[in-house]
Scaffold this motif. Structure first.
Motif, short mmCIF file in Angstrom:
data_model
loop_
_atom_site.label_atom_id
_atom_site.label_comp_id
_atom_site.label_asym_id
_atom_site.label_seq_id
_atom_site.Cartn_x
_atom_site.Cartn_y
_atom_site.Cartn_z
N LEU A 332 0.57 -1.04 0.13
CA LEU A 332 0.00 0.30 -0.22
C LEU A 332 1.44 1.17 -0.58
O LEU A 332 0.77 2.67 0.65
N GLN A 333 2.21 1.14 -0.02
CA GLN A 333 3.14 2.24 -0.56
C GLN A 333 2.23 3.53 -1.69
O GLN A 333 1.75 3.51 -2.37
N GLY A 334 3.08 4.91 -0.30
CA GLY A 334 1.99 6.22 -0.93
C GLY A 334 0.98 6.69 -0.25
O GLY A 334 0.13 7.08 -0.60
N GLU A 335 -0.21 4.95 0.28
CA GLU A 335 -0.84 5.67 0.86
C GLU A 335 -0.76 6.31 2.54
O GLU A 335 0.40 5.80 2.57
N ARG A 336 -2.05 6.56 3.10
CA ARG A 336 -1.80 7.28 4.81
C ARG A 336 -2.67 6.33 4.97
O ARG A 336 -3.44 6.10 4.78
N ILE A 337 -1.57 5.77 5.87
CA ILE A 337 -1.90 4.96 7.01
C ILE A 337 -1.75 4.14 7.95
O ILE A 337 -0.70 5.42 8.84
N ALA A 338 -3.06 3.67 8.92
CA ALA A 338 -2.57 3.95 10.44
C ALA A 338 -1.87 1.84 10.34
O ALA A 338 -3.40 1.38 10.12
N LEU A 339 -1.01 1.75 10.54
CA LEU A 339 -0.63 0.25 10.85
C LEU A 339 -1.10 -0.49 12.05
O LEU A 339 -0.52 0.08 13.78
N ILE A 365 1.98 3.95 13.49
CA ILE A 365 1.85 2.58 13.46
C ILE A 365 1.21 2.26 14.82
O ILE A 365 1.94 3.48 16.50
N VAL A 366 0.27 1.79 15.36
CA VAL A 366 -0.73 1.37 16.53
C VAL A 366 -0.14 0.14 17.32
O VAL A 366 -1.05 -0.99 16.15
N CYS A 367 0.76 0.22 18.00
CA CYS A 367 1.38 -1.45 18.53
C CYS A 367 -0.08 -1.35 20.03
O CYS A 367 -0.04 -1.19 21.23
N GLN A 368 -0.19 -2.85 20.30
CA GLN A 368 -1.15 -3.54 20.88
C GLN A 368 -0.95 -5.23 21.64
O GLN A 368 0.20 -5.73 20.90
N GLY A 369 -0.86 -5.45 22.05
CA GLY A 369 -1.04 -6.87 23.00
C GLY A 369 -0.07 -6.76 23.26
O GLY A 369 0.65 -6.40 23.60
N ALA A 370 0.09 -8.57 23.86
CA ALA A 370 0.88 -8.70 24.87
C ALA A 370 2.83 -7.92 24.39
O ALA A 370 3.43 -7.68 25.23
N ASN A 371 3.06 -8.13 23.28
CA ASN A 371 4.73 -7.80 23.37
C ASN A 371 4.02 -5.72 22.30
O ASN A 371 4.97 -5.88 21.71
N GLY A 372 2.79 -5.84 22.38
CA GLY A 372 3.70 -4.09 21.58
C GLY A 372 3.93 -3.19 22.54
O GLY A 372 4.61 -2.31 21.59
N GLU A 373 4.22 -3.19 23.48
CA GLU A 373 5.26 -2.44 24.31
C GLU A 373 6.10 -2.48 24.02
O GLU A 373 7.01 -1.71 23.94
N ARG A 374 6.53 -3.47 23.81
CA ARG A 374 7.96 -3.75 23.40
C ARG A 374 8.55 -3.16 22.27
O ARG A 374 9.57 -3.09 22.27
N ILE A 375 7.23 -3.44 21.52
CA ILE A 375 7.69 -2.80 19.72
C ILE A 375 7.35 -1.99 19.89
O ILE A 375 8.39 -0.55 19.02
N ALA A 376 6.78 -1.05 20.42
CA ALA A 376 6.44 0.32 20.80
C ALA A 376 7.75 0.80 21.69
O ALA A 376 8.39 2.27 20.83
N ALA A 377 9.25 0.53 22.47
CA ALA A 377 10.06 0.75 22.80
C ALA A 377 10.86 0.56 22.18
O ALA A 377 11.86 1.48 22.10
N ALA A 378 11.02 -0.47 21.29
CA ALA A 378 12.31 -0.90 20.01
C ALA A 378 12.21 0.67 18.63
O ALA A 378 13.18 1.10 18.31
N LEU A 379 10.39 0.93 18.97
CA LEU A 379 10.17 2.26 17.22
C LEU A 379 11.02 3.05 18.06
O LEU A 379 12.50 3.49 17.27
N GLY A 408 -8.17 7.36 4.92
CA GLY A 408 -6.61 6.23 4.86
C GLY A 408 -7.36 4.87 4.57
O GLY A 408 -8.59 4.95 4.99
N TYR A 409 -6.14 4.14 4.92
CA TYR A 409 -5.98 2.62 5.24
C TYR A 409 -5.68 2.13 6.75
O TYR A 409 -5.36 2.82 7.58
N VAL A 410 -6.63 2.13 7.66
CA VAL A 410 -6.42 1.31 8.90
C VAL A 410 -6.07 -0.80 8.17
O VAL A 410 -6.91 -1.57 7.94
N VAL A 411 -4.88 -0.55 8.29
CA VAL A 411 -4.35 -2.19 8.17
C VAL A 411 -3.93 -2.90 9.32
O VAL A 411 -2.89 -2.40 10.13
N LEU A 412 -4.56 -3.94 9.77
CA LEU A 412 -3.96 -5.17 10.88
C LEU A 412 -3.38 -5.57 10.29
O LEU A 412 -3.85 -6.37 9.16
#
Length: 451
Positions: A332-339, A365-379, A408-412
């Motif tokens: 979806l390159q070039g689109e307005r995305i919330a991942l 980039i919306v980080c959720q779930g059990a590893n969401g905080e780990r992903i968010a911290a790395a980013l 835009g696009y909401v992408v799970l």
């Protein structure tokens, strides 16, 4: 292990998901009157009683080695790791462990089979093979890890069996006419225990197959199957491949890649795998190619759900690795995305994803779930400034909707398994569809079974 070998044995089924139900049903049909035991969770006892009455002795506990060792044979569900200590100890004491998949292969040795595995692409490739074969008038079965246990088709007849196998199941296959490996990346390390064991288990399909078809664009995969006596390839210029917008057989243009209804270059490559598999099984792949335009794309795989309130919704719940999340963004390159990313934490390395986000991140980039905080911290540590936090999927959808503000696009594409909040990726995808405002039925797979 044929059914006859199970007569008068002490048998238990471990797990009461769809595979467990199929195993119990088949056991009751083939071994009438024989006592059967089941290990399941307390929450499943009522469903067992409703389905099987008093035919099954229910143990609503997680079995230890002693409990398992009390049985001659245990038929386990795929999600239960073959490397659990209690299983290994019981096996050392003499208990034999098998599965519904292994039982089906042992009792259908004359079936014409294509078995498909791969870290990514296995479900779409399996469904494409079945769709294309049916377009040629071949009575075809589509089953396995794609959503229909083989034992549910125990008595069915088909001219061709297309069977998707996960890395949990490849070691249970036998006598396969053609094994197809679509790709090979790091995944399911919690089940397999290490990257090396995951690769070894995934490629057990090659050992079970007379011929093997692999992705020529993956040198590591080619190296792992080099010793097989009959290796074939897709994705290179000599065979079925994609070049200049066309699916080609060598130098011959066969069909435009845009005709493949499943979006993205990766799905055009999956189509090449399907065409090559049919050709190796003796079917007219060129005659089947036009049917690529009538294929119903599988849900949860970059599935466009539609538009609601000005937003477009894409369900890529099948994404369970960070590389898959990257692929979703690229499509979806070039689109307005919330991942939306995050889920069950099995310790995968997100550094490649993080590095890519440093260079080209979506709107959010919306980080959720059990590893969401780990992903968010790395980013955040890498200076990626579009990170947002949510506790669960419902919160992530709400946040993504607000951030995009009607455009835009909401992408799970979570890059992680679903088990922190859901039964499986399909359950997660259906819930995403509901949260977006669609009927959950939009996320159902077409083409399973025999026809």
């Amino acid at each position: 292990m044929p059914w006859a070998d199970l007569r008068q044995r002490a048998i238990a089924v471990w797990g009461f998901g769809r595979e467990g139900r199929a195993a119990l049903t088949a056991l009751r049909a083939h071994l009438p009157g024989q006592v059967l035991d089941l290990f399941c969770s307390p929450s499943e006892v009522e469903a067992v009683r409703h389905a099987f009455g008093d035919d099954v002795r229910v143990h609503d506990i997680a079995p230890d080695a002693a409990a398992l060792a009390a049985f001659d044979v245990v038929i386990k569900s795929p999600g239960i790791s073959a490397y659990r200590p209690e299983l290994l100890e019981a096996a050392a004491r003499g208990t034999r462990f098998t599965s519904g998949t292994a039982l089906w292969f042992a009792t259908h040795r004359d079936a014409h089979t294509i078995a498909v595995t791969g870290t990514k692409g296995k479900s779409t490739t399996s469904a494409l093979i079945a769709h294309l074969a049916r377009s040629l008038g071949v009575r075809t079965a589509l089953a396995g890890n794609i959503g229909l246990p083989l034992l549910e088709l125990d008595d069915a007849q088909a001219g061709l069996w297309v069977i998707e196998l996960s890395s949990f199941q490849t070691g249970d296959a036998s006598g396969v006419d053609l094994g197809v490996v679509t790709s090979l990346y790091e995944e399911h390390l919690d089940w397999h225990g290490s990257r090396e064991r995951y690769l070894e288990d995934k490629l057990k399909l090659a050992s079970a197959s007379s011929r093997v078809l692999v992705n020529a664009m993956q040198p590591t995969l080619l190296a792992h199957v080099a010793a097989h006596p009959d290796v074939h390839r897709f994705g290179d210029a000599q065979g079925w491949h994609v070049a200049d917008g066309w699916i080609r057989r060598g130098d011959e243009r066969v069909i435009e890649a845009a005709c493949v209804t499943a979006p993205g270059l990766h799905n055009a490559v999956n189509a090449c795998a399907a065409l090559a598999a049919l050709e190796l099984m003796g079917f007219d792949a060129r005659a089947a190619a036009p049917a690529l335009a009538t294929f119903a794309p599988l849900p949860h795989r970059l599935q466009p759900l539609g538009e609601r309130d000005g937003l477009r919704w894409v369900n890529d719940s099948i994404s369970t690795t960070p590389l898959a999340s990257l692929a979703a963004l690229e499509s979806l390159q070039g689109e307005r995305i919330a991942l939306i990313v995050g889920g069950h934490d099995r310790g995968l390395d997100w550094s490649v994803f993080v590095d890519a986000m440093r260079v080209d991140a979506p709107l959010a980039i919306v980080c959720q779930g059990a590893n969401g905080e780990r992903i968010a911290a790395a980013l955040e540590a890498a200076g990626v400034g579009v990170v947002h936090h949510a506790t669960d999927l419902a919160g992530a959808v709400s946040k993504a909707r607000a951030l995009l503000d009607g455009h835009g696009y909401v992408v799970l594409s979570p890059g992680a398994p679903s088990f922190d909040q859901f039964h499986d990726y399909a359950d997660r995808g259906r819930r995403f569809a509901e949260l977006a405002g669609f009927d959950a039925g939009v996320a159902s797979i077409q083409g399973l079974g025999v026809y």
